[in-house]
Scaffold this motif. Structure first.
Motif, PDB file in Angstrom:
ATOM      1  N   TYR A 132       0.846  -1.197   0.000  1.00 27.44           N
ATOM      2  CA  TYR A 132       0.000   0.000   0.000  1.00 27.44           C
ATOM      3  C   TYR A 132       0.882   1.248   0.000  1.00 27.44           C
ATOM      4  O   TYR A 132       2.093   1.189   0.246  1.00 27.44           O
ATOM      5  N   GLN A 133       0.240   2.370  -0.297  1.00 27.38           N
ATOM      6  CA  GLN A 133       0.857   3.674  -0.120  1.00 27.38           C
ATOM      7  C   GLN A 133      -0.040   4.490   0.802  1.00 27.38           C
ATOM      8  O   GLN A 133      -1.257   4.309   0.810  1.00 27.38           O
ATOM      9  N   SER A 134       0.564   5.360   1.596  1.00 29.17           N
ATOM     10  CA  SER A 134      -0.225   6.084   2.590  1.00 29.17           C
ATOM     11  C   SER A 134       0.320   7.485   2.807  1.00 29.17           C
ATOM     12  O   SER A 134       1.485   7.775   2.521  1.00 29.17           O
ATOM     13  N   VAL A 135      -0.573   8.330   3.308  1.00 29.95           N
ATOM     14  CA  VAL A 135      -0.211   9.711   3.614  1.00 29.95           C
ATOM     15  C   VAL A 135      -0.704  10.037   5.019  1.00 29.95           C
ATOM     16  O   VAL A 135      -1.910   9.940   5.298  1.00 29.95           O
ATOM     17  N   TYR A 136       0.229  10.393   5.901  1.00 30.73           N
ATOM     18  CA  TYR A 136      -0.092  10.772   7.272  1.00 30.73           C
ATOM     19  C   TYR A 136      -0.026  12.284   7.408  1.00 30.73           C
ATOM     20  O   TYR A 136       0.861  12.928   6.832  1.00 30.73           O
ATOM     21  N   ARG A 137      -0.927  12.815   8.205  1.00 28.41           N
ATOM     22  CA  ARG A 137      -0.805  14.210   8.646  1.00 28.41           C
ATOM     23  C   ARG A 137      -0.613  14.166  10.156  1.00 28.41           C
ATOM     24  O   ARG A 137      -1.476  13.686  10.883  1.00 28.41           O
ATOM     25  N   LEU A 138       0.553  14.619  10.598  1.00 26.84           N
ATOM     26  CA  LEU A 138       0.900  14.559  12.017  1.00 26.84           C
ATOM     27  C   LEU A 138       0.946  15.962  12.604  1.00 26.84           C
ATOM     28  O   LEU A 138       1.505  16.880  12.000  1.00 26.84           O
ATOM     29  N   VAL A 139       0.371  16.084  13.784  1.00 23.92           N
ATOM     30  CA  VAL A 139       0.349  17.363  14.481  1.00 23.92           C
ATOM     31  C   VAL A 139       1.060  17.203  15.820  1.00 23.92           C
ATOM     32  O   VAL A 139       0.818  16.227  16.541  1.00 23.92           O
ATOM     33  N   ALA A 140       1.937  18.143  16.134  1.00 22.29           N
ATOM     34  CA  ALA A 140       2.621  18.134  17.426  1.00 22.29           C
ATOM     35  C   ALA A 140       1.704  18.745  18.481  1.00 22.29           C
ATOM     36  O   ALA A 140       1.333  19.914  18.398  1.00 22.29           O
ATOM     37  N   ILE A 141       1.301  17.925  19.446  1.00 22.30           N
ATOM     38  CA  ILE A 141       0.353  18.351  20.473  1.00 22.30           C
ATOM     39  C   ILE A 141       1.022  18.256  21.840  1.00 22.30           C
ATOM     40  O   ILE A 141       1.672  17.253  22.144  1.00 22.30           O
TER      41      ILE A 141
END
Length: 267
Positions: free
Chosen positions: A243-252
Motif C-alpha cells: 500500500y501507499q499512505s499519507v499521514y498528517r501529524l500534528v505536534a500536540i
C-alpha cells in the motif's frame, strides 16, 4: 453494523508488543501512575472494525481514510463498527464521542478509488518481524483472512517505522521533528498525534512471509514548522508494494493529550 466491545489492559499490552508500539499512553503502569485510563491504540480499533467490515460485506476495498478525533480507554464498553451509506462505509468507535470523526469529517472506507502516485524518494526503514507477531495480531483483531490481516499488520507496524525515522533522523525535516519531540531539548513536551491517515491499497494482494522484513519508504515534509508535518509512506515486502499512505501529524502538548484521557477515579 455494530458490535459492543471492551478492550482490556492485557489485550492492549499484547497488541503493542506485537506492533512494537512503545507510546506510554498505552502502558498501564505509566498511565495508572498518572491516575489516567489506558488508551486503546487506534490501529487496534481500526483493524478490528475493518475485519468486521470485510466479513460482513465480502467486498474489496482499496481506500481507507482515518480521522482521529478522540481517544478510547480500556475497560469501558464501546460501540464499534461501520455504517454504510451508498458506496460510503463510515467507521466508528463510540463511547460518548466517536474516536474516528470530528465535527467536519468521518473516517471512511471506499472501493474502486484510483491509487495515489507517491514519490519514492524517501528513506527506507527496514522493520524485521516474526511469526509470533503476526499470530498475536490476527488473534487480537479477530482476523479470519490472513491476506487482510497481513495488510492491516503492515499498517499498524508503520507507526514503529515512523518513530524509528524520527528517533534516528537523517533528513533535515526528520531532525527538526526529532528536536521538537525530544523531551530533553524541548521543555514544552509535545508528542506526534495522527490527525489523518489515507491508505491506498495495492492490487494484487499478497501475504507476508512467516518471518522477514517489511520495508517502509518514508518521506517527511514540513507543512508548518514545529507544528504540522506530512509523511508519505510506501510499504514493500518481497519487492511487492502492499500500500501507499499519507499521514498528517500534528505536534500536540503532552498535557493536552493527557486531558483527553479519562481519570481512573472517574471511571
Amino acid at each position: 453494523m455494530e458490535n459492543k466491545v471492551l478492550f482490556t489492559d492485557s489485550v492492549v499490552a499484547n497488541f503493542c508488543k506485537a506492533t512494537v508500539d512503545d507510546n506510554p499512553i498505552h502502558d498501564p503502569a505509566f498511565m495508572y501512575n498518572q491516575n489516567k485510563g489506558v488508551v486503546v491504540p487506534g490501529m487496534l480499533l481500526f483493524s478490528t472494525i475493518v475485519n468486521l467490515l470485510h466479513r460482513k460485506t465480502d467486498e474489496y476495498f482499496n481506500y481507507y481514510k482515518l480521522i482521529f478525533g478522540n481517544v478510547i480507554c480500556t475497560n469501558e464498553p464501546i460501540d464499534l463498527g461501520f455504517e454504510t451509506k451508498g458506496d460510503q462505509n463510515y467507521l466508528y468507535a463510540i463511547n460518548g464521542h466517536d474516536m474516528f470523526s470530528t465535527k467536519n469529517e468521518r473516517s471512511v472506507v471506499l472501493k474502486n478509488i484510483e491509487p495515489k502516485v507517491l514519490d519514492l524518494d524517501g528513506i527506507v526503514r527496514a522493520m524485521p518481524f516474526h511469526k509470533t507477531q503476526l499470530e498475536t495480531f490476527r488473534e487480537l483483531t479477530n482476523s479470519l483472512n490472513n491476506t487482510l490481516s497481513d495488510f492491516l499488520f503492515t499498517i499498524a507496524y508503520a507507526s514503529a517505522a515512523l518513530f524509528k525515522a524520527i528517533r534516528e533522523p537523517i533528513t533535515e525535516v526528520e531532525t527538526e521533528i526529532n528536536r521538537l519531540l525530544n523531551k530533553t531539548i524541548n521543555p514544552d513536551q509535545v508528542s506526534p498525534f495522527y490527525q489523518t491517515l489515507e491508505i491506498f491499497r495495492v492490487n494484487p494482494h499478497a501475504e507476508l512471509n512467516p518471518e522477514g522484513t517489511i520495508e517502509y519508504n518514508i518521506s517527511f515534509d514540513r507543512e508548518k514548522a514545529n507544528k504540522t508535518y506530512i509523511a508519505q509512506v510506501t510499504c514493500i515486502h518481497n519487492n511487492q508494494c502492499f500500500y501507499q499512505s499519507v499521514y498528517r501529524l500534528v505536534a500536540i502538548p503532552d498535557k493536552l493529550i493527557m486531558r483527553m484521557v479519562k481519570d481512573r477515579d472517574k471511571g
